[in-house]
Design an enzyme around this catalytic site. Structure first.
Site, mmCIF file in Angstrom:
data_model
loop_
_atom_site.group_PDB
_atom_site.id
_atom_site.type_symbol
_atom_site.label_atom_id
_atom_site.label_comp_id
_atom_site.label_asym_id
_atom_site.label_seq_id
_atom_site.Cartn_x
_atom_site.Cartn_y
_atom_site.Cartn_z
ATOM 1 N N GLU A 57 5.252 -39.268 20.982
ATOM 2 C CA GLU A 57 6.028 -39.004 22.194
ATOM 3 C C GLU A 57 5.205 -38.139 23.170
ATOM 4 O O GLU A 57 5.290 -36.926 23.109
ATOM 5 C CB GLU A 57 7.342 -38.326 21.836
ATOM 6 N N ASP A 70 6.433 -44.433 9.727
ATOM 7 C CA ASP A 70 7.014 -44.568 11.061
ATOM 8 C C ASP A 70 6.273 -43.607 11.985
ATOM 9 O O ASP A 70 6.270 -42.392 11.748
ATOM 10 C CB ASP A 70 8.505 -44.234 11.027
ATOM 11 N N TYR A 125 18.314 -42.908 23.932
ATOM 12 C CA TYR A 125 19.135 -41.704 24.022
ATOM 13 C C TYR A 125 18.347 -40.667 24.818
ATOM 14 O O TYR A 125 17.180 -40.885 25.167
ATOM 15 C CB TYR A 125 19.509 -41.168 22.636
ATOM 16 N N MET A 170 14.231 -45.466 21.287
ATOM 17 C CA MET A 170 14.822 -44.141 21.547
ATOM 18 C C MET A 170 15.765 -44.232 22.742
ATOM 19 O O MET A 170 15.562 -43.604 23.787
ATOM 20 C CB MET A 170 13.714 -43.118 21.770
ATOM 21 N N GLY A 199 5.006 -37.177 13.582
ATOM 22 C CA GLY A 199 4.981 -36.792 14.985
ATOM 23 C C GLY A 199 6.295 -36.238 15.470
ATOM 24 O O GLY A 199 6.741 -35.177 15.067
ATOM 25 N N ASP A 214 5.940 -41.689 15.416
ATOM 26 C CA ASP A 214 6.764 -41.215 16.537
ATOM 27 C C ASP A 214 5.874 -40.471 17.532
ATOM 28 O O ASP A 214 5.891 -39.238 17.611
ATOM 29 C CB ASP A 214 7.880 -40.294 16.043
#
Length: 352
Positions: A204, A200, A272, A270, A162, A202
């Site tokens: 978003e 993993d 950041y 995340m 992702g 991801d």
């Protein structure tokens, strides 16, 4: 240093308490020693006891209580090593302009690598995104990852699926039992074919969306998707299952944290990109705590500490969280010199 101090505490705690010394003698370790022997070396003994108690006790205790101490130390050290995680994302496109190859990864400094990213197709299945980089260029990253693992057998390599630009089809992949099974099996097929140690995810973002819109059903479907992945992985011998977890307050609303944490080994937060070229003013994009003079109304929730505390709320095991630290910065152009440019107006961003 922590390990030495912890071990020393255990060793001192194991000293027998029933040893009694007669007149003219004193106890050193587990042995009664004549006082005159100590008098000739008073300063040295005092320093040795203070500075190297761990070494003295190590020799003594290993003789009198070797089984207990060795087991305790082994268990303690294993726990420390197991809980320490340094998770780094290696981006597939690094082989191009950046010329940062798989072989450049400092394997001695990391515990896990997330190879980013694999795509989710319009039919809701995992697939290789850049086959030229992964399979062909200079032998392909798949081959280089295999060599990296051979050279660094303690580092686990996961396939990340992702990311910001490849999350558009997650909702469709998660929407039904049939679609979740197809997605999970396709991901596990890639994992086993190329020797990855886990997956993993991801996404978003569920519900809120990011570059692409999410749907309300994502909130319930995301944990179900992870549960199906876990089942498919277990059927092939197991593996690590992790996710990239949102840190911003709005994005976090799409995560059923309790249900997600029940399925995954840990969450890579995340923490950041709290600020950037989309913000009204210049600011830190990875602040540890809120700034008292910030012009942003959501400053109290857009920082590392706030994100961690939100995930920890409800009794989350801290061992399931890995805090993100960006090894990059964000830039702003045409900024005045007031307050060294912090929380100031800007116009555009510089190259890069």
């Amino acid at each position: 240093m922590w390990r030495s101090l912890w071990w020393m505490t255990l060793a001192v705690g194991c000293r027998p308490s029933d040893v009694q010394c007669g007149d003219g003698t004193h106890l050193e370790g587990d042995t009664c020693v004549a006082d005159e022997e100590a008098d000739t070396d008073t300063d040295t003994d005092a320093d040795t006891d203070a500075d190297t108690d761990a070494d003295t006790d190590a020799d003594t205790d290993s003789d009198t209580d070797s089984d207990t101490d060795s087991d305790t130390d082994a268990d303690t050290d294993a726990d420390v090593d197991r809980e320490r995680r340094v998770v780094a994302y290696y981006t597939e496109w690094s082989v191009y302009d950046r010329d940062y190859q798989v072989g450049d990864i400092p394997g001695e400094l990391v515990t896990h690598i997330n190879y980013a990213f694999f795509d989710v197709t319009s039919t809701g299945e995992c697939e290789i995104y850049d086959s030229w980089a992964f399979l062909s260029l200079n032998g392909g990253n798949a081959e280089h990852l295999a060599q990296f693992k051979a050279d660094n057998p303690d580092v686990r390599v996961l396939m990340a699926v992702g990311g910001w630009t490849l999350s558009g089809n997650f909702s469709a992949a998660a929407e039904s039992e049939q679609s979740r099974e197809a997605f999970a099996q396709s991901c596990v097929d890639i994992m086993t074919t190329y020797g990855f140690d886990g997956i993993d995810i991801d996404w978003e973002y569920p519900v809120q969306g990011g570059l692409y819109d999410g749907v309300a059903a994502d909130y319930d479907n995301y944990p179900l998707l992870l549960a199906e992945l876990r089942s498919a992985m277990d059927a092939q011998g197991g593996g690590l299952l992790t996710i990239a977890g949102a840190a911003g307050e709005e994005a976090l609303e799409g995560f059923d944290r309790g249900a997600i944490l029940a399925e995954v080994d840990w969450v890579n937060l995340m923490t950041y990109d709290f600020r950037g070229s989309w913000s009204d003013y210049t600011a830190f994009h990875n602040p540890l705590y809120p700034a008292s003079d910030s012009p942003f109304s959501d400053e109290d929730t857009t920082n590392v500490d706030a994100a961690v505390q939100t995930w920890l709320s409800g009794g989350t095991d801290p061992d399931q969280l890995v805090v993100g630290m960006p090894l990059y910065g964000r830039a702003f152009a045409n900024v005045g010199a007031t307050d060294d440019g912090l929380f100031q107006s800007y116009s555009g961003v510089p190259s890069g």
